[in-house]
Enzyme design. Structure first.
Site, PDB file in Angstrom:
ATOM      1  N   GLY A  77       5.359 -12.269   4.111  1.00 22.82           N
ATOM      2  CA  GLY A  77       4.273 -13.346   4.348  1.00 22.82           C
ATOM      3  C   GLY A  77       3.400 -13.585   3.123  1.00 22.82           C
ATOM      4  N   ASN A  78       2.700 -14.469   2.950  1.00 16.77           N
ATOM      5  CA  ASN A  78       1.858 -14.765   1.832  1.00 16.77           C
ATOM      6  C   ASN A  78       0.987 -13.712   1.412  1.00 16.77           C
ATOM      7  OD1 ASN A  78       0.860 -16.295  -0.255  1.00 16.77           O
ATOM      8  ND2 ASN A  78       0.898 -18.152   0.658  1.00 16.77           N
ATOM      9  N   ILE A  79       0.185 -13.963   0.393  1.00 13.10           N
ATOM     10  CA  ILE A  79      -0.850 -13.006  -0.070  1.00 13.10           C
ATOM     11  C   ILE A  79      -1.955 -13.243   0.949  1.00 13.10           C
ATOM     12  CG2 ILE A  79      -2.428 -12.440  -2.040  1.00 13.10           C
ATOM     13  CD1 ILE A  79      -0.394 -13.557  -4.096  1.00 13.10           C
ATOM     14  N   ALA A  80      -2.453 -11.964   1.397  1.00 17.69           N
ATOM     15  CA  ALA A  80      -3.534 -12.283   2.422  1.00 17.69           C
ATOM     16  C   ALA A  80      -3.399 -12.888   3.778  1.00 17.69           C
ATOM     17  CB  ALA A  80      -4.936 -12.899   1.798  1.00 17.69           C
ATOM     18  N   SER A  81      -1.779 -12.571   3.980  1.00 16.23           N
ATOM     19  CA  SER A  81      -1.487 -13.217   5.474  1.00 16.23           C
ATOM     20  C   SER A  81      -1.498 -12.258   6.508  1.00 16.23           C
ATOM     21  CB  SER A  81      -0.006 -13.716   5.347  1.00 16.23           C
ATOM     22  OG  SER A  81       0.854 -12.445   4.934  1.00 16.23           O
ATOM     23  N   GLY A  82      -2.062 -10.813   6.165  1.00 13.42           N
ATOM     24  CA  GLY A  82      -2.356 -10.033   7.337  1.00 13.42           C
ATOM     25  C   GLY A  82      -1.378  -8.998   7.319  1.00 13.42           C
ATOM     26  N   LYS A  83      -0.430  -8.685   6.185  1.00 11.09           N
ATOM     27  CA  LYS A  83       0.633  -7.717   6.434  1.00 11.09           C
ATOM     28  C   LYS A  83       0.017  -6.484   6.378  1.00 11.09           C
ATOM     29  CE  LYS A  83       2.327  -8.931   2.790  1.00 11.09           C
ATOM     30  NZ  LYS A  83       1.196 -10.110   2.422  1.00 11.09           N
ATOM     31  N   THR A  84      -0.755  -5.981   5.812  1.00 10.96           N
ATOM     32  CA  THR A  84      -1.464  -4.752   5.869  1.00 10.96           C
ATOM     33  C   THR A  84      -2.201  -4.405   7.118  1.00 10.96           C
ATOM     34  OG1 THR A  84      -1.956  -4.697   3.634  1.00 10.96           O
ATOM     35  CG2 THR A  84      -3.297  -2.917   4.736  1.00 10.96           C
ATOM     36  N   GLU A 101       3.245  -1.714   0.491  1.00  9.70           N
ATOM     37  CA  GLU A 101       3.744  -2.077  -0.635  1.00  9.70           C
ATOM     38  C   GLU A 101       3.061  -0.877  -1.659  1.00  9.70           C
ATOM     39  OE1 GLU A 101       4.589  -6.582  -1.995  1.00  9.70           O
ATOM     40  OE2 GLU A 101       2.370  -6.177  -1.219  1.00  9.70           O
ATOM     41  N   ARG A 154       7.018  -6.136   2.776  1.00  4.98           N
ATOM     42  CA  ARG A 154       7.710  -7.080   2.100  1.00  4.98           C
ATOM     43  C   ARG A 154       9.216  -6.133   1.840  1.00  4.98           C
ATOM     44  NH1 ARG A 154       3.171  -9.253  -1.262  1.00  4.98           N
ATOM     45  NH2 ARG A 154       2.885 -11.386  -0.398  1.00  4.98           N
TER      46      ARG A 154
END
Length: 281
Positions: A77-84, A101, A154
């Site tokens: 997903g994009n930067i700041a998409s909520g992956k963390t 990451e 990612r």
């Protein structure tokens, strides 16, 4: 006549001596060659055996068979998409191993911060950062799994297909830098087995990502414009939704991720079974 006979006998004697000496000399040379070159042949043979064994060990390490096979899920997903946030939620499950990451590595390479340098001057430092990103992501993929399910933030694929591609398309990466990274990536994919069973795509709009990015205030991200997020978003869409740019290495589970945290946690639970059963999909 007597003199002629003596001369003939003398010549025959010399020829015999020469023949005998030459034969003895050749035998000595042959014996020396055997003593000198046989050890070399033995060393070469051992080297070949060692190389073969090393290759076999590498193959056993990289190919997943039987009980060694683990479920690998990459959250994209994009930067700041909520992956963390997504990974933190699933990390509470015992059977899931979470790999975020390695940003701490990208911020400190023997005292240097290539991540910050790349944002400051992408044309100069893009290759430096992305070379290291490719290395550290490969290390993530190949590390020994500690649980039946591995969730990664990612992947080596998005590092190349999204971020390297964006640098190149935006004119911030020279042709030669892009060619070098592409050669490295292609070699890795062709020679190393990098399994991915499922891609979880947290689909967000660039504006939402921009607002979240401003709220979390990471030092390196303060200079990121919304245009950058829009470009990254489109690359994700072309790769994972439209499938018009690069080969997708696994099935894709799309989770709309523009919502606030409580609703996102609910969505993660809604999709838990789909994620954990990805191998059977």
């Amino acid at each position: 006549m007597a003199l002629s006979c003596c001369i003939g006998q003398f010549r025959r004697t010399l020829a015999h001596i020469h023949s005998t000496a030459a034969g003895s000399f050749n035998q000595q040379i042959s014996h020396c060659q055997k003593r000198v070159y046989r050890p070399c042949t033995w060393i070469n043979t051992q080297t070949r055996l060692l190389s073969s064994r090393t290759q076999q060990n590498c193959t056993r390490k990289l190919v997943r068979n039987g009980e060694d096979k683990k479920l690998v899920i990459c959250v994209e997903g994009n930067i700041a998409s909520g992956k963390t946030t997504c990974l933190e939620h699933f990390s509470k499950t015992n059977e899931i191993e979470v790999l975020t990451e390695p940003i701490s590595k990208w911020r400190d390479v023997q005292g240097h911060n290539p991540l910050a340098l790349m944002y400051q001057d992408p044309s100069r430092w893009g290759l430096t950062l992305q070379t290291y990103v490719q290395l550290t992501m490969l290390n993530r993929h190949l590390s020994t799994a500690s649980a039946p399910v591995r969730m990664m933030e990612r992947s080596i694929y998005s590092a190349k297909y999204i971020f390297v591609e964006n640098l190149y398309r935006s004119g911030k990466m020279p042709d030669v830098d892009f060619a070098v990274l592409s050669e490295w990536f292609d070699w890795i994919i062709q020679n190393i087995f990098i399994p991915v069973d499922l891609i979880v795509y947290l689909q967000t709009t660039p504006q939402i990502c921009y607002e979240r990015l401003k709220e979390r205030c990471r030092v390196e991200e303060t200079m990121i414009p919304i245009e950058y997020l829009e470009a990254i978003h489109q690359l994700h869409e072309d790769w994972l939704i439209n499938k018009t740019s690069f080969k997708v290495p696994a099935p894709v589970l799309v989770i709309p991720a523009d919502h606030a945290l409580p609703k996102m946690l609910h969505k993660y639970e809604e999709n838990r079974e789909k994620i954990l059963l990805a191998r059977n999909a």
